[in-house]
Enzyme design. Structure first.
Site, short mmCIF file in Angstrom:
data_model
loop_
_atom_site.label_atom_id
_atom_site.label_comp_id
_atom_site.label_asym_id
_atom_site.label_seq_id
_atom_site.Cartn_x
_atom_site.Cartn_y
_atom_site.Cartn_z
N TRP A 24 0.81 -1.23 0.00
CA TRP A 24 0.00 0.00 0.00
C TRP A 24 0.83 1.26 0.00
O TRP A 24 0.30 2.35 -0.21
CB TRP A 24 -0.97 0.03 1.19
CG TRP A 24 -0.38 -0.32 2.53
CD1 TRP A 24 -0.47 -1.54 3.15
CD2 TRP A 24 0.38 0.52 3.40
NE1 TRP A 24 0.19 -1.50 4.35
CE2 TRP A 24 0.72 -0.25 4.53
CE3 TRP A 24 0.82 1.84 3.35
CZ2 TRP A 24 1.47 0.25 5.59
CZ3 TRP A 24 1.57 2.34 4.39
CH2 TRP A 24 1.89 1.56 5.50
N LYS A 36 -2.29 -7.82 -8.49
CA LYS A 36 -3.15 -7.79 -7.29
C LYS A 36 -2.58 -6.69 -6.41
O LYS A 36 -1.59 -6.85 -5.72
CB LYS A 36 -3.06 -9.15 -6.57
CG LYS A 36 -4.28 -9.55 -5.78
CD LYS A 36 -4.63 -8.75 -4.56
CE LYS A 36 -3.75 -8.91 -3.35
NZ LYS A 36 -3.98 -7.80 -2.37
N GLY A 38 5.84 -7.07 2.92
CA GLY A 38 6.58 -7.43 4.12
C GLY A 38 7.33 -8.75 3.96
O GLY A 38 6.96 -9.59 3.12
N GLU A 77 10.70 -7.92 -3.21
CA GLU A 77 11.20 -6.67 -2.63
C GLU A 77 10.55 -6.56 -1.25
O GLU A 77 9.34 -6.35 -1.16
CB GLU A 77 10.79 -5.47 -3.49
CG GLU A 77 11.38 -5.45 -4.88
CD GLU A 77 12.86 -5.18 -4.90
OE1 GLU A 77 13.44 -4.90 -3.83
OE2 GLU A 77 13.45 -5.28 -5.98
N LEU A 78 11.36 -6.69 -0.20
CA LEU A 78 10.77 -6.86 1.13
C LEU A 78 11.11 -5.71 2.08
O LEU A 78 11.40 -4.61 1.65
CB LEU A 78 11.19 -8.22 1.68
CG LEU A 78 10.92 -9.40 0.73
CD1 LEU A 78 11.45 -10.70 1.28
CD2 LEU A 78 9.42 -9.52 0.42
N CYS A 104 10.01 1.33 2.62
CA CYS A 104 10.87 0.18 2.89
C CYS A 104 12.31 0.62 3.12
O CYS A 104 13.06 -0.03 3.82
CB CYS A 104 10.80 -0.79 1.72
SG CYS A 104 11.13 0.01 0.15
N GLU A 152 11.20 -3.98 11.83
CA GLU A 152 10.69 -2.90 10.99
C GLU A 152 9.42 -2.31 11.60
O GLU A 152 8.45 -3.02 11.82
CB GLU A 152 10.39 -3.44 9.58
CG GLU A 152 10.05 -2.35 8.60
CD GLU A 152 9.66 -2.87 7.22
OE1 GLU A 152 8.89 -3.85 7.15
OE2 GLU A 152 10.14 -2.30 6.22
P1 NAD Z 1 2.04 -7.00 3.08
O1 NAD Z 1 3.13 -8.00 3.00
O2 NAD Z 1 1.10 -7.05 4.21
O3 NAD Z 1 1.15 -7.00 1.76
C1 NAD Z 1 1.72 -6.87 0.49
C2 NAD Z 1 0.77 -7.45 -0.55
O4 NAD Z 1 0.71 -8.85 -0.36
C3 NAD Z 1 -0.66 -6.95 -0.47
O5 NAD Z 1 -1.17 -6.78 -1.78
C4 NAD Z 1 -1.38 -8.09 0.24
O6 NAD Z 1 -2.76 -8.16 -0.06
C5 NAD Z 1 -0.65 -9.28 -0.33
N1 NAD Z 1 -0.73 -10.50 0.47
C6 NAD Z 1 -0.91 -10.63 1.82
N2 NAD Z 1 -0.92 -11.93 2.16
C7 NAD Z 1 -0.75 -12.65 1.04
C8 NAD Z 1 -0.67 -14.04 0.75
N3 NAD Z 1 -0.77 -14.95 1.71
N4 NAD Z 1 -0.49 -14.43 -0.53
C9 NAD Z 1 -0.37 -13.51 -1.52
N5 NAD Z 1 -0.45 -12.18 -1.31
C10 NAD Z 1 -0.63 -11.75 -0.04
O7 NAD Z 1 2.80 -5.57 3.02
P2 NAD Z 1 2.17 -4.15 3.18
O8 NAD Z 1 1.80 -3.97 4.62
O9 NAD Z 1 1.15 -3.91 2.13
O10 NAD Z 1 3.44 -3.22 2.84
C11 NAD Z 1 4.41 -2.90 3.76
C12 NAD Z 1 5.63 -3.79 3.63
O11 NAD Z 1 6.11 -3.74 2.28
C13 NAD Z 1 6.78 -3.33 4.48
O12 NAD Z 1 7.39 -4.44 5.10
C14 NAD Z 1 7.74 -2.69 3.49
O13 NAD Z 1 9.07 -2.67 3.91
C15 NAD Z 1 7.53 -3.52 2.29
N6 NAD Z 1 7.93 -2.78 1.09
C16 NAD Z 1 9.08 -3.16 0.43
C17 NAD Z 1 9.52 -2.44 -0.66
C18 NAD Z 1 10.77 -2.82 -1.40
O14 NAD Z 1 10.90 -2.40 -2.55
N7 NAD Z 1 11.67 -3.57 -0.83
C19 NAD Z 1 8.78 -1.35 -1.11
C20 NAD Z 1 7.63 -1.01 -0.43
C21 NAD Z 1 7.21 -1.74 0.67
#
Ligand code: NAD
Length: 503
Positions: free
Chosen positions: A158, A182, A237, A258-259, A292, A393
């Site tokens: 998000w 998605k 994440g 990308e985490l 991130c 984090e």
């Molecule tokens: P999240 O991991 O909760 O969700 C990310 C996406 O995964 C969402 O679209 C979610 O609906 C989907 N998702 C959740 N569970 C799933 C599953 N079991 N199977 C498939 N898809 C699933 O992350 P968030 O809260 O939306 O974003 C924040 C995180 O993203 C932070 O940890 C941040 O560091 C990371 N992030 C990393 C980068 C990078 O480039 N390294 C960039 C931006 C954000």
């Protein structure tokens, strides 16, 4: 001016070149984080919609006009995409302000910069080249083809919905792949606006780019598990990334992840202090710390610690909280209610661990420019790198300040972490700059700057911060695979029971 109409807007999703509701007819609400009010309804897609979208992308990849489109023609469509983004940049930015609470000033910069990805990868599309190999056999003509991997699933978070989709979409289209996206259930609206104003008008054939809106477990999992998906590009994440990786492994998909991060921003006493103070503020308080690459561990050389903290607090406390739609706002709301609770709980954890709060330390009230989901820029000193506030984090405006003695200790602290996404170094010594860049275990090292990104520079993580790279020439490799072609122009024969080697 941002239109905060209170009547709920209804979105459909975009599959196979058509606008559609979820097959179940279900919808879910998306919220404006500034007002805390729902403002739009989105289709709640599930496995049925995922199957329809993946089949459309698969047909789009195997048949139809896309596989017959030359690389040069792909490049032209991508340049058209770039122009359409330029045309609609202001609107796309405003939707993200509404849905995500991102600052309008940040969104103006992001949407202005996004077209560059499509110009750059559009230019690369017809420079994807195989090779002729002078193989070690007489009478052979061998060559290597570079082919698109197939249907790609993008799962995005998000915090920067359009920008992070762009990082995946531009190289994937350049390579000739088709895509199902998605987006995060918290911020899907800007992608649907992008589909309407940009993708649907770009000349891309139906089925090349499809969207399934909905929840991770319900729409994300079936997409990752789908046997016709060849590659998963995920940003989110680390725990979700591990789950996605595990699922994708069952059907041997290619994966890029990308985490998360817990990046060190390291300040030496030979730096230009004012630049470093500004870099520290930008590292953790820009985008309300919801990035991130947040420089969430500030490592200060002990000789300048007190002086630096004083200046840092002085600058951070002037940060203007408020409506993200106003250009003067510097810190906006936290995007999601669970994230807001998580940040507050980490502030309690830090206090419980004995860290000293020297700024902020809780929710910001209305009279402080805050509102429902606002957190005051928060700084903790006296943090040890083993504390949870230094290791985990937070993804919010909370900074941990850690002291160090010398280069060796700075490196030890910087690398003593599960993550490895980014790092900042502030010094005027060229030798130290290069030494630190080499010794830090992270995908990006910024020297005397922070939070700089470009379509030209590879981006990605070491360790638990991810797999693979986005951006730069390297990113297109993630959407291609090699095929080796052997042509024997000489006599056949030889022992059929023995492998054909160079003898
Ligand atoms: P999240 O991991 O909760 O969700 C990310 C996406 O995964 C969402 O679209 C979610 O609906 C989907 N998702 C959740 N569970 C799933 C599953 N079991 N199977 C498939 N898809 C699933 O992350 P968030 O809260 O939306 O974003 C924040 C995180 O993203 C932070 O940890 C941040 O560091 C990371 N992030 C990393 C980068 C990078 O480039 N390294 C960039 C931006 C954000």
């Amino acid at each position: 001016m941002l239109d905060r109409t209170t009547q709920l807007k209804s979105y459909q999703t975009y599959i196979d070149g058509r606008w559609t509701d979820a097959a179940s007819g279900k919808t879910f609400q998306t919220f404006d984080p500034y007002t805390g009010q729902p403002w739009a309804l989105l289709p709640e897609c599930d496995k049925v919609d995922v199957d329809i979208a993946v089949e459309a992308a698969f047909r789009g990849f195997e048949n139809g006009p896309w596989p017959k489109t030359t690389a040069s023609a792909r490049g032209k469509i991508m340049r058209r995409i770039a122009q359409l983004i330029e045309q609609h940049a202001e609107h796309l930015g405003q939707v993200e302000v509404r849905d995500n609470g991102k600052l309008i000033s940040e969104m103006v910069a992001q949407t202005k910069y996004m077209p560059e990805w499509f110009y750059y990868y559009g230019g690369l599309a017809d420079k994807i080249q195989g090779a002729v190999v002078a193989v070690d056999r007489p009478d052979h003509f061998n060559y290597i083809l570079r082919e698109p991997v197939g249907v790609c699933a993008f799962i995005t978070p998000w915090n920067s919905p359009l920008m992070l989709t762009t990082w995946k979409l531009a190289p994937a289209l350049a390579a000739g792949c088709t895509v199902v996206i998605k987006p995060s259930e918290y911020t899907s609206a800007s992608l649907l606006e992008f589909m309407k104003l940009v993708i649907a008008e770009s000349g891309l054939p139906p089925g090349v780019v499809n969207v399934v809106t909905g929840y991770g477990a319900v729409a994300g999992e079936p997409l990752v598990a789908h046997p016709k998906v060849a590659k998963v590009a995920f940003t989110g994440g680390s725990a979700t990334g591990a789950r996605v990786n595990e699922l994708a492994a069952k059907t041997f998909k290619k994966v890029s992840l990308e985490l998360g991060g817990k990046s060190p921003n390291i300040v030496f006493d030979d730096c230009i202090i004012d630049d470093a103070v500004s870099g520290a503020v930008s590292g953790i308080f820009a985008a309300t710390g919801q990035t991130c690459i947040a420089g969430s561990r500030l490592l200060l050389q002990e000789t300048i610690h007190d002086q630096f903290v004083e200046k840092l607090v002085g600058m951070a406390k002037t940060a203007k909280l408020g409506d993200p739609a106003l250009t003067e706002t510097q810190v906006g709301p936290v995007t999601t209610p669970p994230q807001y609770q998580k940040i507050l709980s980490y502030i309690d954890i830090a206090r419980g661990e004995g860290a000293k709060c020297v700024l902020g330390g809780g929710a910001a009230q209305k009279e402080e420019g805050g509102g429902q989901y606002f957190i005051k820029p928060t700084i903790f000193t006296g943090v040890s790198n083993r504390m949870r506030i230094a290791q985990e984090e937070v993804f919010g405006p909370v900074l941990s300040v850690i002291k160090f003695k010398d280069e060796d200790e700075a490196i030890e602290i910087a690398n003593d972490i599960a993550y490895g996404l980014g790092a900042g170094v502030w010094t005027q010594s060229l030798k130290r700059a290069h030494t630190m860049a080499r010794r830090i275990k992270a995908g990006t090292v910024w020297i005397n700057t922070y939070r700089a990104v470009s379509f030209m520079m590879p981006f990605g993580g070491y360790k638990a911060s991810g797999l693979g790279r986005e951006n730069g020439v390297e990113a297109i490799e993630g959407y291609l695979q090699s095929k080796s072609v052997w042509i024997n122009n000489g006599p056949g024969g030889g022992n059929p029971f023995v492998m054909k080697t160079a003898s």
